[in-house]
Design an enzyme around this catalytic site. Sequence first.
Site, mmCIF file in Angstrom:
data_model
loop_
_atom_site.group_PDB
_atom_site.id
_atom_site.type_symbol
_atom_site.label_atom_id
_atom_site.label_comp_id
_atom_site.label_asym_id
_atom_site.label_seq_id
_atom_site.Cartn_x
_atom_site.Cartn_y
_atom_site.Cartn_z
ATOM 1 N N TYR A 154 0.832 -1.212 0.000
ATOM 2 C CA TYR A 154 0.000 0.000 0.000
ATOM 3 C C TYR A 154 0.869 1.265 0.000
ATOM 4 O O TYR A 154 0.602 2.216 -0.735
ATOM 5 C CB TYR A 154 -0.907 -0.043 1.228
ATOM 6 N N LYS A 158 0.901 4.099 -2.821
ATOM 7 C CA LYS A 158 0.529 5.486 -2.516
ATOM 8 C C LYS A 158 1.680 6.459 -2.772
ATOM 9 O O LYS A 158 1.456 7.624 -3.133
ATOM 10 C CB LYS A 158 0.028 5.590 -1.066
HETATM 11 P P1 NAP Z 1 -13.397 2.170 1.397
HETATM 12 O O1 NAP Z 1 -14.440 2.653 2.338
HETATM 13 O O2 NAP Z 1 -12.849 0.812 1.558
HETATM 14 O O3 NAP Z 1 -13.949 2.368 -0.097
HETATM 15 C C1 NAP Z 1 -13.182 2.019 -1.219
HETATM 16 C C2 NAP Z 1 -14.103 1.698 -2.370
HETATM 17 O O4 NAP Z 1 -13.289 1.319 -3.502
HETATM 18 C C3 NAP Z 1 -15.041 0.507 -2.082
HETATM 19 O O5 NAP Z 1 -16.365 0.819 -2.421
HETATM 20 C C4 NAP Z 1 -14.459 -0.599 -2.949
HETATM 21 O O6 NAP Z 1 -15.413 -1.529 -3.416
HETATM 22 C C5 NAP Z 1 -13.917 0.205 -4.126
HETATM 23 N N1 NAP Z 1 -12.994 -0.598 -4.911
HETATM 24 C C6 NAP Z 1 -12.067 -1.492 -4.474
HETATM 25 N N2 NAP Z 1 -11.446 -2.070 -5.497
HETATM 26 C C7 NAP Z 1 -11.983 -1.559 -6.627
HETATM 27 C C8 NAP Z 1 -11.754 -1.765 -8.009
HETATM 28 N N3 NAP Z 1 -10.834 -2.654 -8.445
HETATM 29 N N4 NAP Z 1 -12.502 -1.072 -8.897
HETATM 30 C C9 NAP Z 1 -13.431 -0.191 -8.485
HETATM 31 N N5 NAP Z 1 -13.692 0.055 -7.185
HETATM 32 C C10 NAP Z 1 -12.978 -0.614 -6.259
HETATM 33 O O7 NAP Z 1 -12.121 3.133 1.393
HETATM 34 P P2 NAP Z 1 -11.925 4.675 1.864
HETATM 35 O O8 NAP Z 1 -11.428 4.638 3.253
HETATM 36 O O9 NAP Z 1 -13.113 5.486 1.494
HETATM 37 O O10 NAP Z 1 -10.671 5.059 0.945
HETATM 38 C C11 NAP Z 1 -10.808 5.701 -0.302
HETATM 39 C C12 NAP Z 1 -9.416 6.034 -0.842
HETATM 40 O O11 NAP Z 1 -8.708 6.831 0.107
HETATM 41 C C13 NAP Z 1 -8.544 4.796 -1.080
HETATM 42 O O12 NAP Z 1 -7.737 4.986 -2.206
HETATM 43 C C14 NAP Z 1 -7.699 4.733 0.168
HETATM 44 O O13 NAP Z 1 -6.501 4.041 -0.041
HETATM 45 C C15 NAP Z 1 -7.485 6.211 0.445
HETATM 46 N N6 NAP Z 1 -7.147 6.506 1.837
HETATM 47 C C16 NAP Z 1 -7.986 6.194 2.859
HETATM 48 C C17 NAP Z 1 -7.614 6.479 4.168
HETATM 49 C C18 NAP Z 1 -8.497 6.170 5.351
HETATM 50 O O14 NAP Z 1 -8.041 6.383 6.499
HETATM 51 N N7 NAP Z 1 -9.704 5.693 5.185
HETATM 52 C C19 NAP Z 1 -6.370 7.088 4.415
HETATM 53 C C20 NAP Z 1 -5.540 7.369 3.351
HETATM 54 C C21 NAP Z 1 -5.936 7.096 2.053
HETATM 55 P P3 NAP Z 1 -15.701 -2.872 -2.588
HETATM 56 O O15 NAP Z 1 -16.348 -2.438 -1.352
HETATM 57 O O16 NAP Z 1 -16.596 -3.671 -3.476
HETATM 58 O O17 NAP Z 1 -14.348 -3.509 -2.363
#
Ligand code: NAP
Length: 253
Positions: A154, A158
């Site tokens: 990851y 990133k």
């Molecule tokens: P999340 O709640 O897990 O949502 C991610 C979404 O992406 C889910 O709906 C997932 O679908 C979808 N997804 C996964 N694989 C996919 C694919 N191959 N094609 C299309 N859609 C796909 O994550 P989040 O926390 O909102 O994070 C969103 C972004 O911010 C990510 O890139 C994450 O790495 C980044 N981020 C998050 C945090 C944090 O603390 N939450 C911190 C830093 C960065 P499924 O549910 O079907 O798998």
Amino acid sequence: MSTTEQRVAIVTGAARGIGAATAVRLAREGRAVAVLDLDEASCADTVKKITEAGGTAIAVGCDVSDAAQVETAVGRVAEELGAPVILVNNAGVLRDNLLFKMSDSDWDTVIGVHLRGAFLMSRACQKYMVDAAFGRIVNLSSSSALGNRGQLNYSAAKAGLQGFTKTLAIELGKFGVTANAVAPGFIATDMTAATAERVGMGFEDFQEAAASQIPVRRVGQPDDIANAIAFFAGDAAGFVSGQIMYVAGGPLN
Ligand code: NAP
């Protein structure tokens, strides 16, 4: 494109979490939004939230790491909503493990969704942006780009997205297209809830522990990130490109 024409945005991974908040936010600003996620049916809630508030949105099922699906999905958006000139590469997955336990598929899946996915989506959308002489690409990086135990795959993805963003900015700038990245710290979503479960902590305790290490003494919410993304995606940010904005409740670099 006239300034009164409704701009079309694609937000990947928009069924929930940060992507859903971003889709709703961009729609509130007058964008027509393609709510894209792995499973089209899972996008229904986000689409409903937007349309019930008077906005325009469609649900699009697509695996962003699959080139054929990406081409079809982006073509469908162009046909049904219009040329996509705003792209938020937000779809993400975790497959955390220490190096000696990390499988080939843990590595490939994470690099595939974050890096290959952002590449395929950007490549598919850029022609519409170049034709429109306007474009905004916003990539989701992470504080983990700076290194985080158990997240080799990851953090590599990133950190890679940061170089990807800067290079997009250099290549596409002359066509009126900007590229920037938002790098969130701890945001309360299903993703961090799953991490809490994996380490055997209740989500409330996990958030409290995280908040105690954050200068503003709270964890982030999806809207905190949507606000930053909306800035980069806006017309007013045309001279801001190739930037990485940490949104983490305190300084990181
Ligand atoms: P999340 O709640 O897990 O949502 C991610 C979404 O992406 C889910 O709906 C997932 O679908 C979808 N997804 C996964 N694989 C996919 C694919 N191959 N094609 C299309 N859609 C796909 O994550 P989040 O926390 O909102 O994070 C969103 C972004 O911010 C990510 O890139 C994450 O790495 C980044 N981020 C998050 C945090 C944090 O603390 N939450 C911190 C830093 C960065 P499924 O549910 O079907 O798998």
